[in-house]
Scaffold this motif. Structure first.
Motif, short mmCIF file in Angstrom:
data_model
loop_
_atom_site.label_atom_id
_atom_site.label_comp_id
_atom_site.label_asym_id
_atom_site.label_seq_id
_atom_site.Cartn_x
_atom_site.Cartn_y
_atom_site.Cartn_z
N MET A 169 -9.19 22.23 -36.45
CA MET A 169 -8.73 20.79 -36.65
C MET A 169 -7.70 20.63 -37.62
O MET A 169 -7.00 19.82 -37.91
N HIS A 170 -7.51 21.83 -38.47
CA HIS A 170 -6.50 21.82 -39.43
C HIS A 170 -6.67 20.59 -40.65
O HIS A 170 -7.65 20.75 -41.11
N THR A 171 -5.89 19.85 -40.71
CA THR A 171 -5.71 18.88 -41.80
C THR A 171 -6.36 17.63 -41.20
O THR A 171 -6.92 16.74 -42.03
N ARG A 172 -6.77 17.60 -40.17
CA ARG A 172 -7.60 16.14 -39.61
C ARG A 172 -8.93 16.26 -39.89
O ARG A 172 -9.66 17.46 -39.78
N GLU A 173 -9.58 15.14 -40.00
CA GLU A 173 -11.04 15.24 -40.23
C GLU A 173 -11.79 14.85 -38.97
O GLU A 173 -12.77 15.47 -38.68
N ARG A 174 -11.27 13.76 -38.00
CA ARG A 174 -11.88 13.41 -36.98
C ARG A 174 -10.74 13.09 -35.90
O ARG A 174 -9.76 12.91 -36.29
N THR A 175 -11.08 13.55 -34.62
CA THR A 175 -10.22 13.23 -33.51
C THR A 175 -11.13 13.01 -32.10
O THR A 175 -12.22 13.38 -31.89
N PRO A 176 -10.83 12.16 -31.41
CA PRO A 176 -11.49 11.70 -30.10
C PRO A 176 -11.52 13.26 -29.36
O PRO A 176 -10.52 14.00 -29.10
N MET A 177 -13.08 13.61 -28.89
CA MET A 177 -13.16 14.79 -28.12
C MET A 177 -13.86 14.56 -26.82
O MET A 177 -14.93 13.98 -26.66
N LEU A 178 -13.16 15.41 -25.99
CA LEU A 178 -13.91 15.27 -24.63
C LEU A 178 -14.07 16.61 -24.07
O LEU A 178 -13.27 17.57 -24.13
N THR A 179 -15.26 16.88 -24.01
CA THR A 179 -16.08 18.10 -23.70
C THR A 179 -16.26 18.50 -22.30
O THR A 179 -16.87 17.76 -21.38
N LEU A 180 -15.91 19.66 -21.79
CA LEU A 180 -16.10 19.97 -20.35
C LEU A 180 -17.18 21.24 -20.53
O LEU A 180 -17.08 22.33 -20.19
N PHE A 181 -18.47 20.74 -20.87
CA PHE A 181 -19.51 21.47 -20.86
C PHE A 181 -20.75 20.78 -21.09
O PHE A 181 -20.72 19.70 -21.84
N PRO A 182 -21.93 21.18 -20.54
CA PRO A 182 -23.07 20.26 -20.78
C PRO A 182 -23.47 20.27 -22.13
O PRO A 182 -23.23 21.12 -22.94
N ASP A 183 -24.30 19.07 -22.43
CA ASP A 183 -24.62 18.72 -23.97
C ASP A 183 -25.70 19.85 -24.38
O ASP A 183 -26.39 20.25 -23.36
N GLU A 184 -26.07 20.01 -25.72
CA GLU A 184 -27.02 20.75 -25.94
C GLU A 184 -28.39 20.44 -25.59
O GLU A 184 -29.46 21.22 -25.53
N LYS A 185 -28.59 19.18 -25.46
CA LYS A 185 -29.97 18.63 -25.08
C LYS A 185 -30.25 19.04 -23.70
O LYS A 185 -31.27 19.22 -23.14
N GLU A 186 -29.22 19.32 -22.62
CA GLU A 186 -29.50 19.71 -21.55
C GLU A 186 -29.55 21.18 -21.61
O GLU A 186 -30.46 21.79 -20.86
#
Length: 358
Positions: A120-137
């Motif tokens: 992240m470096h100096t950023r606090e947040r950014t839009p994220m697109l994830t290519l892996f199943p969520d931990e709920k799955e």
């Protein structure tokens, strides 16, 4: 245990440490594991190592990573552990390594602190697109936890996974999300398993799609190919990412981690490969000759051994099956062990199993 966890939370949360401070903390974690981990204690006794003989992290015997598959390495009863992360079982599908976590708080802090600094470096947040199943799955996947925690902690509203364990990669929806980001001029982060990126590259090529993501966008891949049907040489892989997403290779970050650890390593981009990997102040790495256990000098190939203070419940030091070279600023990751090094690792595993038997 609670006192040790509290001390480690403070240690991980501070800005850095001296070599002496790391040695002292490592010796404290080792003493805890020696006292409460029966299998680990027998292994250390076979090596002639006791808490009185450990003055620093280099004195701690490194447990072969296969030991996590062959026996239970946990200071606390597995039934009392909040989370258990399991390996994918790609090497031996019938046997999965397990890393037990009585509390997930320290693992989470390790991930967040390191991710913020290295990705992240100096950023606090950014839009994220994830290519892996969520931990709920995939509740037993450390990578699913890692990516889900990244999206929750550092992603903006709408950040989500575009891969499900049931339906696989949602290519069209993912590409639509990228198109919208381009139209808005909004930088994004795409994170996922290396092989997921390979499948995505193939799907985008078949559709004739490529993007020029807004400045500041970055990519993170992790995990390698692990026996997938198609592999790409690293240079070809990062060239393909740069072309497909319009992101320069120096903003294509690779994360190196494993279920058997509680911390991760990062590089500073892949303009040149292999790139130098390094970790936070609470993890240290040696390059060893697996036959002798001796540390090899900088520039010489050997097997990577990591001492991860956040790995307080299982084994603070592990001997991997990854080849590497120590260089200024960290190490180069050179792939899996083979030849004499592989034989040495097998002997180390055999020694561990003999020590583990009551």
């Amino acid at each position: 245990m609670q006192r040790l966890v509290e001390r480690l939370l403070v240690f991980v949360g501070q800005e850095g440490c001296t070599d002496a401070e790391f040695d002292a903390m490592a010796a404290e974690v080792f003493a805890f594991q020696y006292e409460h981990g029966e299998t680990f204690r027998r292994f250390c006794q076979r090596r002639g190592v006791t808490p009185r003989r450990v003055s620093g992290w280099r004195d701690i015997p490194a447990v072969p990573i296969s030991g996590f598959k062959e026996t239970t390495l946990s200071c606390m009863s597995p039934a009392e552990c909040e989370r258990v992360f399991m390996t994918s079982g790609t090497t031996r599908a019938d046997v999965k390594g397990r890393n037990h976590h009585p509390t997930i708080e320290l693992w989470d802090l390790s991930m967040r602190r390191n991710f913020a600094q290295r990705f992240m470096h100096t950023r606090e947040r950014t839009p994220m697109l994830t290519l892996f199943p969520d931990e709920k799955e995939l509740p037993n996947s450390s990578l699913a936890r890692y990516l889900s925690l990244a999206a929750r902690t550092f992603g903006t509203q709408g950040s989500r996974s575009w891969v499900s364990a049931k339906h696989g990669l949602v290519v069209d929806g993912f590409c639509d999300a990228l198109k919208q980001a381009v139209e808005r001029g909004e930088s994004v982060a795409v994170l996922g398993a290396t092989f997921s990126f390979v499948h995505l590259l193939d799907a985008m090529a078949s559709r004739g799609l490529a993007f020029q993501l807004p400045p500041g966008s970055r990519l993170l891949d992790t995990g390698g190919y692990k026996g997938q049907a198609r592999e790409l040489p690293p240079d070809d892989f990062y060239d393909a990412l740069a072309r497909a997403f319009g992101v320069p290779r120096n903003l294509c970050i690779n994360m190196y981690g494993m279920t058997e650890l509680s911390s991760q390593f990062y590089d500073a981009g892949n303009a040149v490969v292999p790139s130098v990997k390094s970790g936070p102040h609470w993890i240290r790495t040696r390059v060893l000759d697996p036959l002798t256990g001796r540390e090899r000098p900088p520039g010489e190939r050997g097997v990577l051994a990591h001492c991860d203070l956040a790995n307080f419940n299982s084994a603070v030091a592990i001997l991997t099956e990854d080849m590497g070279v120590a260089v200024d600023g960290g190490f180069l990751l050179l792939g899996r062990v083979e030849g004499a090094e592989a034989k040495g690792c097998s002997l180390a595993v055999q020694e561990f199993l003999e020590a583990a038997r009551p």
